[in-house]
Structure formats: C-alpha cells, structure tokens
Design a protein around this motif. Structure first.
Motif, PDB file in Angstrom:
ATOM      1  N   HIS A 191       0.820  -1.219   0.000  1.00  0.00           N
ATOM      2  CA  HIS A 191       0.000   0.000   0.000  1.00  0.00           C
ATOM      3  C   HIS A 191       0.855   1.271   0.000  1.00  0.00           C
ATOM      4  N   GLN A 192       2.146   1.099  -0.186  1.00  0.00           N
ATOM      5  CA  GLN A 192       3.092   2.216  -0.271  1.00  0.00           C
ATOM      6  C   GLN A 192       2.986   3.135   0.948  1.00  0.00           C
ATOM      7  N   ILE A 193       2.975   2.511   2.120  1.00  0.00           N
ATOM      8  CA  ILE A 193       2.967   3.233   3.390  1.00  0.00           C
ATOM      9  C   ILE A 193       4.348   3.068   4.020  1.00  0.00           C
ATOM     10  N   ALA A 194       4.870   4.127   4.589  1.00  0.00           N
ATOM     11  CA  ALA A 194       6.211   4.088   5.169  1.00  0.00           C
ATOM     12  C   ALA A 194       6.280   3.075   6.315  1.00  0.00           C
ATOM     13  N   LYS A 195       7.202   2.132   6.219  1.00  0.00           N
ATOM     14  CA  LYS A 195       7.346   1.111   7.267  1.00  0.00           C
ATOM     15  C   LYS A 195       7.935   1.675   8.553  1.00  0.00           C
ATOM     16  N   GLU A 196       8.498   2.900   8.496  1.00  0.00           N
ATOM     17  CA  GLU A 196       9.010   3.531   9.709  1.00  0.00           C
ATOM     18  C   GLU A 196       7.900   3.788  10.728  1.00  0.00           C
ATOM     19  N   LYS A 197       6.627   3.721  10.273  1.00  0.00           N
ATOM     20  CA  LYS A 197       5.517   3.890  11.204  1.00  0.00           C
ATOM     21  C   LYS A 197       5.308   2.652  12.071  1.00  0.00           C
ATOM     22  N   LEU A 198       5.807   1.513  11.614  1.00  0.00           N
ATOM     23  CA  LEU A 198       5.566   0.251  12.302  1.00  0.00           C
ATOM     24  C   LEU A 198       6.448   0.125  13.542  1.00  0.00           C
ATOM     25  N   ILE A 199       5.829  -0.193  14.666  1.00  0.00           N
ATOM     26  CA  ILE A 199       6.520  -0.345  15.940  1.00  0.00           C
ATOM     27  C   ILE A 199       6.206  -1.749  16.476  1.00  0.00           C
ATOM     28  N   LEU A 200       7.244  -2.520  16.754  1.00  0.00           N
ATOM     29  CA  LEU A 200       7.059  -3.909  17.168  1.00  0.00           C
ATOM     30  C   LEU A 200       6.928  -4.008  18.683  1.00  0.00           C
ATOM     31  N   GLY A 201       5.837  -4.627  19.135  1.00  0.00           N
ATOM     32  CA  GLY A 201       5.579  -4.746  20.560  1.00  0.00           C
ATOM     33  C   GLY A 201       6.117  -6.038  21.157  1.00  0.00           C
ATOM     34  N   VAL A 202       6.568  -5.964  22.415  1.00  0.00           N
ATOM     35  CA  VAL A 202       7.038  -7.138  23.153  1.00  0.00           C
ATOM     36  C   VAL A 202       6.385  -7.153  24.539  1.00  0.00           C
ATOM     37  N   PRO A 203       6.157  -8.360  25.089  1.00  0.00           N
ATOM     38  CA  PRO A 203       5.523  -8.468  26.410  1.00  0.00           C
ATOM     39  C   PRO A 203       6.551  -8.425  27.528  1.00  0.00           C
ATOM     40  N   PHE A 204       6.195  -7.762  28.626  1.00  0.00           N
ATOM     41  CA  PHE A 204       7.043  -7.746  29.828  1.00  0.00           C
ATOM     42  C   PHE A 204       6.389  -8.561  30.936  1.00  0.00           C
TER      43      PHE A 204
END
Length: 395
Positions: free
Chosen positions: A283-296
C-alpha cells in the motif's frame, strides 16, 4: 585643484569618523548581545545546551541522525507509581487508559489516575520523553469489554465528533505530546470504516497542535497456523493518518487452543513482522511507522494461574534474564528474556521498522536485567553499526 584636494580630505575624515563611530556602536551592541547570551545560557538547562551544541553539526549530518532515530514506546498503567518509570530509556510513555463512553465523553479511573498522568508528564518532560494518552484497552471502567463502548462512540457521528473534541482538549490541557488509540478490535467492515473516519478526524486536529497520533493494532497473524487472522479488520489507508502503528505481537497463547508457549515466541513474531512489512509495502505506506511490541509479563502453562511480571521472575533469580521459561510455585511460565528482546529489536530494524513498543513498563525489573534498558541499548547499537548488523543477518 586645492578645492578638489580639500574635498577629498573632508570626505576621508567623514568616512573615518563614520567608520569609527559605527565600530563603537557595533561593539557596544555586540557586547550587549553577549551579555544577554551569557544570562540566557545561565538560565538554560544542561539538556538545552547539549541540543545547542548538536545544532552546530552540519545540516546533512543532523538530517541523517534524525532519519535514523528510532522510538521506544512504553505503556504505563494508570495506577503505577510514576517514580518507578524508566524515563531515560523511553522515547514515549503511553499512559493507559482513558475510557470512551458511548456518548463520546471520556472517563478516567478517578483523581488518582489524573494525578499520576500529570506527574508522569512533568517528570517525562524533564527527560525530553514524550507522553501520550491511550484510549480504550480491553476492559472498560464501567464493566465488560471496551469494544461495545468504543464501537458506539465512533459509529455515531455526534459521539465521534465529541470524542475527537474531548481528546483534542485533554491533549492541550494536560500538555500531552499525543494520543494513542487502542480499539480492541474492529470486527466488521463497518467497524473498520468508522475507525478510519475517527482516526482521520483526530489526526487533523492533533497535527494542527503539533501532536502525535498512534494506534495499537492486533498482530493479525495466527500463532499456530501462521496465517492471517480475518476476524480483526482494518482499512489499510487508515494507517496514512497515524504517526505510529503499535503492533501487539503477543498473546498468541489463545490461538488454536490455550498454549502458554505461544505467548510471543520469536518464530511467531517473524511471521508478524513479515505480514506487516508486506502490507505496508503493497500500500506504499512508510514502514518507519511500524513499531514492534514485546511483552514484559509471563504466561502460565496452568490456565488457572495468573500472569506474572518479568520483575517477579528476576526477583527469583537474575539468571532468569537469559531464559524464556521459568518454574515458579510449581507452574511453568513463558516470557521473553533479554536475548529474545534483543533479537526482536534487530528483526524490527532489519525490516525498516520505526522502533519498539512494550507492555507494560510497570512489569520491568529495576535492575541490571531491565528489558527496557536492553532494548534501548540494542536500538542504539543497531543504529550505530547497521552494516555490521546486516552482515550478521546474512551469515
């Protein structure tokens, strides 16, 4: 001829005097400016001085540093003691939660929650850390799942407009740096359309105040089958109207029958990263917007037992930081240790993600085994030596 010489002499004297007096005026003015600068420097905090020093870096280098900077966003629940938060290693704190009512009004969990928010904002800003307010979550303050309340608030145009206004107002009033939307989860195409309209309206209001907007999203990948989850629906175009997309890449233990080992294993998160990377590329959206979540937190193999925090695991033994499973009170728990979160950070950056997210900062260990500190150090290391990181990936 004498007249001509006299004219030249007079003119030379005028130029000399003018230059002399101009020099005196400039010197006096410059001295005044320097005095004012000294006073201003004395009033300027150390961090501001450091920013001024960095401003002398050539513009091209400044731009490169900005482009490479990654975020570490940590959710903090509203009942947490603000003094336990690791402000230094987080770029964003997401205060959780405010709750939408069906009429578009906004509810907080009492005065304590408001007080904690205000304290966190004050302490975070001292560290140049941003604070966002999360709206929604799984449970609602008035009972049951938040879904029904949130769905009604964004499907009714009047309620939706009121909610946008409420969020715009609280962002300004509480000096927030942005808003995070956690609608769990849009389950129909109509839900997805209403969410997209809501996000578009809110994005415009917040950006007019120079504030940010993030959205928490379901991982969208089945932890067992590895295929796309279709009962959670988003309109991809909506992601153009947010600054960050916080992928909740955990809680896979509920897929295909309860299995605590599927909480957030690395191989499952690889599938999640590839899904979102491909979606944004298509969809030609900047991947820099993606933030990967991790559980604590850790998931128990016994479904009748409660989750425990990473801090509790480290309190038992600091050696547990290098593991992903532990036995406590006769139950085996699955979690993400330090090496796993480092690998996930590298995975995110290798796929051009904008950074990392964690749930939840109050679960972290206040020790040398802090997961927040480990992720922060990994982000810094991966950005310093990207070529080295790529060689490791290829080998």
């Amino acid at each position: 001829m004498r007249i001509r010489k006299l004219q030249i002499a007079v003119m030379s004297m005028i130029v000399f005097c003018g230059g002399f007096f101009s020099g005196v005026l400039y010197s006096n003015h410059n001295s005044q400016l320097k005095a004012e600068d000294i006073k201003e420097a004395q009033r300027t905090p150390k961090k501001d001085n450091e920013k001024q020093e960095r401003s002398t870096i050539p513009e091209q280098e400044q731009k490169s540093e900005t482009e490479q900077s990654k975020v570490l966003m940590g959710y903090v629940q509203d009942f947490r003691d603000p003094n336990i938060v690791n402000y230094e290693d987080l770029t964003h704190i997401i205060f959780s939660f405010a709750h939408p009512a069906k009429d578009g009004s906004l509810l907080f969990n009492g005065d304590t929650a408001i007080g904690n928010l205000q304290t966190i904002v004050a302490q975070a800003h001292e560290q140049d850390t941003k604070v966002m307010l999360a709206i929604g979550g799984w449970y609602h303050i008035q009972g049951g799942e938040s879904y029904d309340y949130f769905k009604e608030a964004i499907s009714n145009p009047a309620a939706r407009a009121r909610l946008v206004t409420e969020l715009e107002g609280i962002a300004a009033r509480e000096q927030l740096d942005g808003i995070d939307i956690d609608f769990e989860h849009p389950r129909t195409a109509e839900d997805a359309r209403n969410l997209a309209v809501f996000i578009h309206d809110l994005y415009g209001k917040l950006h007019s105040q120079d504030k940010e907007l993030s959205i928490a999203v379901n991982a969208k990948v089945h932890s067992v089958a590895g295929t796309e989850i279709h009962n959670v629906i988003y309109e991809p175009a909506m992601f153009q109207d947010v600054d960050y997309v916080n992928i909740m890449a955990y809680d896979g233990q509920w897929d295909g029958g309860y299995n605590a080992a599927n909480l957030a294993p690395y191989h499952h998160v690889e599938n999640i990263v590839h899904y979102w990377s491909n979606l944004f590329d298509s969809h030609q959206i900047a991947k820099e917007k993606l933030i990967l979540g991790v559980p604590f937190y850790a998931q128990p193999e016994d479904p009748n037992s409660k989750q425990i925090s990473y801090a509790a695991i480290i309190n038992q033994s600091s050696d547990n930081a290098s593991q992903d499973t532990v036995v406590m009170n006769g139950t085996t728990y699955h979690y993400n240790g330090m090496e796993t979160v480092r690998r996930k950070t590298k995975l995110a950056l290798d796929n051009s993600f904008g950074g990392m997210m964690l749930w939840e900062a109050g679960h972290d260990s206040n020790s040398a085994q802090s997961l927040t500190a480990a992720i922060s150090a990994s982000l810094e290391e991966e950005q310093k030596y990207p070529l080295h990181a790529n060689r490791e990936t290829e080998s």
